[in-house]
Design an enzyme around this catalytic site. Structure first.
Site, PDB file in Angstrom:
ATOM      1  N   LYS A  15       0.938  -1.101  -0.063  1.00 46.86           N
ATOM      2  CA  LYS A  15       0.021   0.197  -0.029  1.00 46.86           C
ATOM      3  C   LYS A  15       0.754   1.250  -0.034  1.00 46.86           C
ATOM      4  CE  LYS A  15      -1.928   2.703   3.032  1.00 46.86           C
ATOM      5  NZ  LYS A  15      -2.083   4.109   2.278  1.00 46.86           N
ATOM      6  N   GLU A  40       9.892   1.633  10.819  1.00 44.53           N
ATOM      7  CA  GLU A  40      10.894   2.833  10.766  1.00 44.53           C
ATOM      8  C   GLU A  40       9.994   4.049  10.961  1.00 44.53           C
ATOM      9  OE1 GLU A  40      13.883   2.567  11.316  1.00 44.53           O
ATOM     10  OE2 GLU A  40      14.203   0.441  11.080  1.00 44.53           O
ATOM     11  N   CYS A  64      12.739  11.795   7.254  1.00 44.39           N
ATOM     12  CA  CYS A  64      12.959  11.263   8.457  1.00 44.39           C
ATOM     13  C   CYS A  64      14.399  11.302   9.074  1.00 44.39           C
ATOM     14  CB  CYS A  64      12.434   9.813   8.641  1.00 44.39           C
ATOM     15  SG  CYS A  64      13.449   8.508   7.669  1.00 44.39           S
ATOM     16  N   GLU A  69       8.853  16.335  15.964  1.00 40.58           N
ATOM     17  CA  GLU A  69       9.289  16.324  14.480  1.00 40.58           C
ATOM     18  C   GLU A  69       8.527  17.440  14.042  1.00 40.58           C
ATOM     19  OE1 GLU A  69      10.631  12.784  11.430  1.00 40.58           O
ATOM     20  OE2 GLU A  69       8.403  12.542  12.418  1.00 40.58           O
TER      21      GLU A  69
END
Length: 482
Positions: A175, A250, A284, A383
């Site tokens: 996906k 992750e 990231c 973040e």
């Protein structure tokens, strides 16, 4: 009217059950629709899993060199289409053209790398204690792997999950993220043309709540690999492990670059700007904290501000830094800029949407630098996922190391120093899965492990390199007496 692309299930390109679609817009010009994809349901996802389960045994028994041949042929097809794929990536995700081209090349390299690895899989022979006995291990695929991938590296991340899964003999359901699914679907197209048997790979577009949930919870799925935010990834991990799956996640990062007293401020600013503003900060591993020794702080800030203000922002096809991927991502970045100002940080560069005809309709934001940042501020802890760097002043190396570790994430970290002792202490003591010396936090080699500590990863299996194969395999030990 934008082109409609279908799901790839059991070797066929098919419409979703409902016929509903998702329209993908160009983030540099939201009035331009660049693709239409299937808005799939749990029923569509179930059909994909069932196709993968039906194909799994035959693919597992296919010799490794033959699996490698198909991967290599697919990589060659991707290479022939590199320019086309780069344009699709720029149009859907917004990346600058050079960055998009580099990402496509990485996917090509990943397919070629794991094509070679497929022939080396098997096991090891050991010396038995008993006479007249063979003692050895066999490496076997886990079965059906579900891959859920993000929009920020829309071809590289699907490739580095998909290639090792297929090389080791697993059937796959994938996906891709709805914001930029086009290049991931092109991976399926290349593999189909390269001769991948029907059902071995199935790609279904749609929401995480419908497609992703079914992939995670279906009884026929044996392993789940997810890349995305920590909040969603932790939910995926809990649900998948509750369902008895092998899980790899992750997740997010709050990545520091420590600038030591011995660092050249101009060199350090180049490194931080490359890590913080490259890919519009939508990585990231992006550098979002520069932790700078007080002796070089003022000069470093001046150099970093100069680089931020010199970056050419505009549509990725012909500018240095492209837009954020969506309106919601842009709004989130602007919200964090406002929060930082309200908490007392000093806005030293950027902080706004840019002016000009080329950027008046897209999701653009200026490269942003904050100074006078305290480590407890949200801009230093959470973040942002945009081109925003928080600069934190420290008095010595030990304080810098403490600040670097003083977050809930541990993905990537770097130090800029001419002191060999500091470099080695940093390597030993920083809490991060990727550690760099005199280099930016972004950029990964494909033949070494990748993964994080703390909330940046499930800390189960690493991705890429030889370790990237381990997640998709299980060992069988054989005692063969004769």
């Amino acid at each position: 009217m934008s082109k409609t692309t279908y799901n790839y299930v059991n070797g066929e390109w098919i419409e979703s059950e409902s016929g509903d679609t998702i329209e993908v817009e160009n983030p540099a010009n939201p009035n331009e629709a660049v693709g239409r994809y299937q808005s799939s349901s749990a029923t569509d996802a179930t059909a994909a899993v069932e196709a993968a389960a039906a194909a799994a045994d035959d693919w597992a028994s296919t010799p490794g060199p033959e699996r490698g041949r198909i991967l290599r042929a697919a990589g060659t097809l991707l290479e022939e289409r590199k320019d086309e794929l780069t344009d699709v990536l720029v149009a859907e995700e917004g990346k600058a053209h050079a960055e998009a081209g580099g990402e496509v090349q990485r996917a090509i390299d990943i397919f070629h790398y794991f094509a070679g690895k497929a022939a080396d899989l098997g096991g090891t022979m050991k010396s038995p204690s008993a006479p007249n006995q063979n003692l050895y291990t066999r490496t076997e695929p886990v079965g059906v792997a579900a891959l859920i991938t993000p929009w920020n590296y829309p071809i590289a991340i699907p490739a580095w999950k998909l290639a090792p899964a297929l090389a080791t003999g697993n059937a796959v359901v994938l996906k891709p993220a709805s914001a930029a699914p086009g290049v991931a679907i092109e991976l399926a197209r290349a593999l189909d043309e390269a001769g991948l048997p029907d059902g071995v790979l199935n790609v279904v577009t749609g929401s995480g709540s419908a497609v992703g949930t079914e992939f995670i919870e279906h009884d026929a799925v044996d392993a789940v690999s997810f890349t995305g935010s920590s909040e969603v990834g932790e939910m995926v991990y809990d649900r998948a492990t509750d369902a008895g799956k092998r899980v790899q996640t992750e997740l997010g990062g709050k990545n520091p670059t420590v600038v030591a007293a011995s660092a050249d401020p101009a060199e350090a600013a180049d490194i931080v700007a490359g890590g913080g503003f490259g890919t519009t900060g939508q990585s990231c591993t992006a550098c979002s904290r520069a932790i700078v020794h007080e002796d070089v702080y003022d000069e470093f800030v001046a150099e970093l501000v100069d680089r931020a203000e010199s970056i050419d922002v505009g549509p990725g096809a012909d500018h240095e830094m492209g837009p954020q991927v969506s309106e919601s991502e842009l709004e989130s970045t602007l919200d964090y800029i406002e929060i930082a100002e309200n908490e007392g940080a000093t806005l030293a560069a950027g902080g706004n949407t840019p002016d000009g005809e080329a950027v008046e309709t897209g999701y653009f934001v200026e490269p942003t630098v904050f100074t006078d940042v305290d480590s407890e501020m949200r801009i230093a802890q959470e973040e942002v996922f945009g081109p925003v760097v928080a600069v934190i002043k420290v008095s010595d190396f030990d304080e810098g190391l403490h600040v670097a570790n003083d977050v809930h994430y541990g993905l990537s970290a770097s130090i800029v120093t001419d002191d060999h002792t500091e470099a080695n202490r940093f390597i030993d003591e920083v809490e991060a899965g990727v550690v760099k010396v005199n280099d930016k936090t972004t950029g990964l080699e494909l033949h070494v492990p990748f993964g994080g500590f703390k909330r940046s990863s499930s800390e189960t299996w690493r991705e890429q390199g030889d370790e990237g194969l381990e997640f998709y395999t299980i060992e069988k030990t054989v005692y063969d007496s004769y």
